[in-house]
Design a protein around this motif. Structure first.
Motif, PDB file in Angstrom:
ATOM      1  N   VAL A  82       0.852  -1.200   0.000  1.00  0.00           N
ATOM      2  CA  VAL A  82       0.000   0.000   0.000  1.00  0.00           C
ATOM      3  C   VAL A  82       0.884   1.246   0.000  1.00  0.00           C
ATOM      4  N   ALA A  83       0.620   2.160  -0.891  1.00  0.00           N
ATOM      5  CA  ALA A  83       1.406   3.399  -0.977  1.00  0.00           C
ATOM      6  C   ALA A  83       1.277   4.182   0.320  1.00  0.00           C
ATOM      7  N   GLY A  84       2.378   4.790   0.748  1.00  0.00           N
ATOM      8  CA  GLY A  84       2.394   5.586   1.965  1.00  0.00           C
ATOM      9  C   GLY A  84       2.852   4.808   3.175  1.00  0.00           C
ATOM     10  N   THR A  85       2.838   3.499   3.092  1.00  0.00           N
ATOM     11  CA  THR A  85       3.344   2.687   4.208  1.00  0.00           C
ATOM     12  C   THR A  85       4.865   2.607   4.098  1.00  0.00           C
ATOM     13  N   TYR A  86       5.478   2.205   5.202  1.00  0.00           N
ATOM     14  CA  TYR A  86       6.945   2.160   5.183  1.00  0.00           C
ATOM     15  C   TYR A  86       7.445   1.075   6.134  1.00  0.00           C
ATOM     16  N   LEU A  87       8.707   0.661   5.898  1.00  0.00           N
ATOM     17  CA  LEU A  87       9.376  -0.288   6.784  1.00  0.00           C
ATOM     18  C   LEU A  87      10.063   0.482   7.901  1.00  0.00           C
TER      19      LEU A  87
END
Length: 813
Positions: A82-87
């Motif tokens: 999903v765009a906008g998520t991050y590790l």
């Protein structure tokens, strides 16, 4: 298909799966172990076994294959679709470690290792590498997983402001703390604390109104209040703002990095499917090393020829107790596809059966089996087992009913690619009818061509196996003296239950045993003894047969070596004769021109006619010898010397000898007492005849003598006559038989060699060598010599009436 569904539990494979999983270092490897499954794909089995064997070789060689940290981040990576998520920082750090481990594995395979470990290299080559992602993570995070100040200029500036503000707060708070201590508001040992991320001072309840500021917390007893002094409230607010800004910048950086990783998520999913395999292979290799497993031969069709097979679970258990495991040697192929094992209870029949099942199952799951490397395996499509009590209350099946249901399934679905394992075949019902039904089922299974191991106590099944191709008896051996099982399988003879002996050992009363013996009769009781005697004799003769086979193999190797040597000698002789004949033909073809050159030289030197005739006669004699096939080196050299044109030398003044010499004078040569006669003189050289030999000598080396040349010839004739008389005497006394009994081998060989030489010289066609029988060593050594002798045409044993194998009759060429 395999039957039943819990086959792994019945064979003990669940313990193997658990042990291998414990040897895995990460969850990916453990997951591969949990999904490990039985396969019939021959190429896949060879690949899986090859990978384990190569990794085991790497471990044994100490090549130190990389085994870096591998973290299962599949769920985390899936979340970032999903765009906008991050590790997070920790997730990125672990991803970097995992990708770096893959690069280290790939780089481990140098050109030489790629050739040495082709299966592992094929797997490593399929790994997708992400060096750009690793480099980005390394630039962003330090080794503790914190985002570096250099990750962005804004982050560097924010952290610099935070550090400056924190330092100013620390100085201000230190001054406030000192002032309150001096005023007695705070205890002398009071130190700042942190509540809700803000610096506060611990103030007693009675002094809380004397400190201006914000109360953030109080102790459980209510005696201490944590107050943020008003002097540092603004500073703390600024720190909070800076920390929020820093966190927002870190999230922006992490989101940016995750955006660069997101397009590679499909490749990362494939990467994770492969990277876990290396940990799983390593665990399987460690397990194989524990078991002492080796790489066997694998064929497409069903085959079992195992040496040193061991049940893996039993092996590990006994190793912990320091006890040895008895290995199993077994062969199922051709007319011995079904092994019917009988023997005493607790003698190892069931263990033997389970060993066959689990070892075959391990191979077809991709595990190295615990066998020796000279073992042979085939691939089975199905493994059917019937072990233990299968009573089913739900299905209203008794033990025997369940047994018959299983037999029905085996007969319906069994074929020549099925391995059947049945324990206590025919048991659970009335013995006579149970044995009859068991024999009928066994006949049907044999007709289907199945392979199998079956244990039983029924005598009718043992008799059926003895007379039926495809089925072979086997026995678990029992030590009658020590009254204990040996856990060794002997194929070829049926076993006994040793019921009476075991009952005696346990302590059953003698009168009960005697009554039982009367019921069955002495013949049945003695049957056990007869079976043991047969097994013992069979073992003895098998050992003798193996010994004879080894000796024959050694003798064949010796004969082969000698034949190769003889062939080389014969070939070398042919080559030499061929070269000599070719050279002789060349000489003969040019002899006419050489003769004319020789005559021309003689005439030019004004030689006498007798000398010319002598040279012509000598050349004719040499040509005649060549025509008759004499191609020895001496003849060829002599002819070359006679026919080779002499090189013209510049004329030199002839030195006159001190005394005049003429043809016919008797002379001696300097340094020799032999007297010769001059047959020709050519300038400053002379041809001198000494006995039957001609020699060319310079005149200044000759001295005239009044001694007679005939004296030497006479003495030589006397020597020749003496030698001839001795040869004739030996020929008259020669016997065509030699006795070498009692001699050592070397002495006998020497005596026989002289004996054969004399026989050949005297033209004897056949001789006899008396060597005796004994252990056959002297006879063997003499015949080895005769095989290598070129003078021997053949040899044989004497007729039995005249000595048989104790005399060798030799026919000479």
């Amino acid at each position: 298909m395999n039957y039943p569904e819990n086959i792994e539990q019945k064979l003990g494979f669940t313990a193997v799966r658990t042990h291998v999983a414990e040897l895995c270092d990460n969850n990916l490897g453990k997951e591969k172990c949990r999904t490990m499954a039985f396969t019939t794909n021959y190429n896949l089995i060879r690949t899986l076994i090859g990978q384990v064997n190569e990794y085991k070789t790497i471990l044994n060689r100490g090549d130190a294959m990389p085994n870096g940290a591998v973290f299962d981040l599949r769920e985390e990576l899936e979340r970032t679709r999903v765009a906008g998520t991050y590790l997070t920082e920790t997730e990125l750090l672990n991803l970097g470690k995992t990708l770096r481990s893959a690069i280290e594995i790939h780089d481990f395979f140098t050109d030489e290792r790629r050739r040495s470990y082709p299966e592992l290299w094929r797997l490593a080559e399929s790994l997708s590498l992400f060096p750009d992602v690793v480099a980005t993570i390394d630039r962003t995070l330090d080794r503790f997983g914190e985002v570096k100040d250099s990750a962005s200029p804004q982050l560097r500036e924010l952290r610099s402001s935070l550090a400056s503000t924190t330092n100013s707060i620390n100085g201000l708070l230190s001054r406030v703390l000192s002032r309150y201590k001096n005023e007695g508001i705070l205890d002398a040992d009071a130190t700042p604390a942190i509540r809700d991320g803000r610096l506060v001072l611990p103030v007693s309840a009675m002094n809380k109104r004397r400190v201006a500021g914000i109360v953030h917390d109080e102790s459980a007893t209510g005696k201490t209040f944590f107050i943020e002094p008003s002097e540092i409230v603004e500073k703390n607010n600024k720190i909070r703002e800076l920390e929020s800004d820093i966190r927002r910048e870190i999230v922006r950086i992490l989101t940016e990095i995750t955006d660069t990783i997101r397009p590679a998520l499909p490749e990362l999913a494939a990467f994770y499917r492969i990277i876990g395999v290396f940990d799983f292979i390593r665990a399987k290799a460690l397990f194989a090393d524990e078991l002492g497993a080796e790489m066997p031969h694998i064929a497409r069709r069903p085959e079992i020829e195992w040496y040193g097979a061991k049940h893996p679970v039993l092996l590990l258990s006994l190793n912990k107790l320091g006890k040895p495991t008895v290995p199993l040697n077994i062969r199922l192929a051709g007319d011995n596809r079904i092994l019917l094992i009988s023997g005493p209870n607790a003698g190892g029949k069931s263990v033997c059966l389970k060993t066959v099942g689990i070892v075959q199952y391990m191979l077809q799951c991709g595990l190295l089996p615990p066998v020796y490397g000279n073992s042979h395996f085939g691939i089975f499509d199905s493994i059917f087992i019937e072990i233990g009590d299968e009573q089913s209350i739900e299905n209203e099946l008794s033990t025997y009913s369940s047994h018959l249901s299983n037999m029905k399934l085996f007969m319906q679905r069994g074929n020549d690619h099925t391995l059947v394992l049945i324990d206590e075949f025919g048991g659970g019902t009335e013995p006579q009818i149970g044995g009859a039904l068991a024999q009928a089922v066994l006949r049907k299974l044999n007709e289907l061509g199945v392979y199998g191991v079956i244990t039983t106590h029924y005598q009718n099944l043992k008799n059926f196996a003895n007379s039926t191709p495809g089925i072979v008896n086997g026995a678990m051996l029992y030590d009658r003296q020590k009254m204990q099982p040996l856990f060794q399988l002997s194929i070829g003879t049926p076993g006994s239950s040793f019921a009476i002996e075991i009952a005696k050992k346990i302590g059953i009363p003698a009168e009960i045993l005697s009554y039982a013996e009367e019921i069955v009769g002495s013949d049945y009781i003695n049957l056990d003894k007869y079976l043991m005697d047969i097994a013992r004799d069979r073992k003895y003769w098998e050992a003798k047969r193996d010994e004879i086979r080894r000796e024959r193999k050694r003798l064949d190797a010796v004969v082969e070596r000698y034949e190769a040597d003889i062939e080389k000698l014969v070939e070398e002789r042919r080559r030499i004769i061929h070269e000599a004949k070719s050279e002789a033909k060349e000489i003969v073809s040019t002899s006419n021109a050489s003769i004319e050159n020789a005559i021309h030289e003689i005439k030019r030197a004004q030689a006498e006619k007798e000398q010319t005739k002598l040279i012509r006669r000598q050349i004719d004699e040499l040509k005649q010898r060549l025509a008759e096939g004499e191609t020895d080196d001496e003849t060829i050299r002599e002819l070359k010397a006679r026919l080779r044109p002499k090189k013209k030398q510049p004329k030199k003044p002839v030195e006159q000898p001190v005394e005049s010499l003429a043809v016919g004078d008797n002379v001696t040569i300097d340094g020799s007492n032999s007297v010769g006669r001059i047959t020709a003189i050519d300038r400053n050289t002379a041809t001198v005849a000494i006995g039957n030999f001609l020699s060319t000598v310079k005149l200044d080396k000759l001295k005239k003598t009044i001694r007679k040349e005939t004296a030497t010839a006479a003495s030589k004739s006397a020597v020749t006559a003496s030698v001839s008389d001795d040869a004739r005497s030996r020929q008259l006394n020669f016997k065509q038989e030699i006795d070498v009994r009692g001699m050592r081998a070397d002495e006998a060989i020497q005596a026989v060699s002289y004996f054969i030489d004399d026989a050949v010289q005297f033209g004897i066609g056949e001789v006899r060598i008396l060597h005796g029988t004994g252990f056959g060593i002297l006879r063997q050594r003499i015949r080895e010599y005769l095989n290598a002798s070129a003078d021997v045409r053949s040899y044989r044993d004497e007729h039995i009436q005249f000595g048989g194998a104790g005399i060798t009759v030799v026919t000479l060429r």
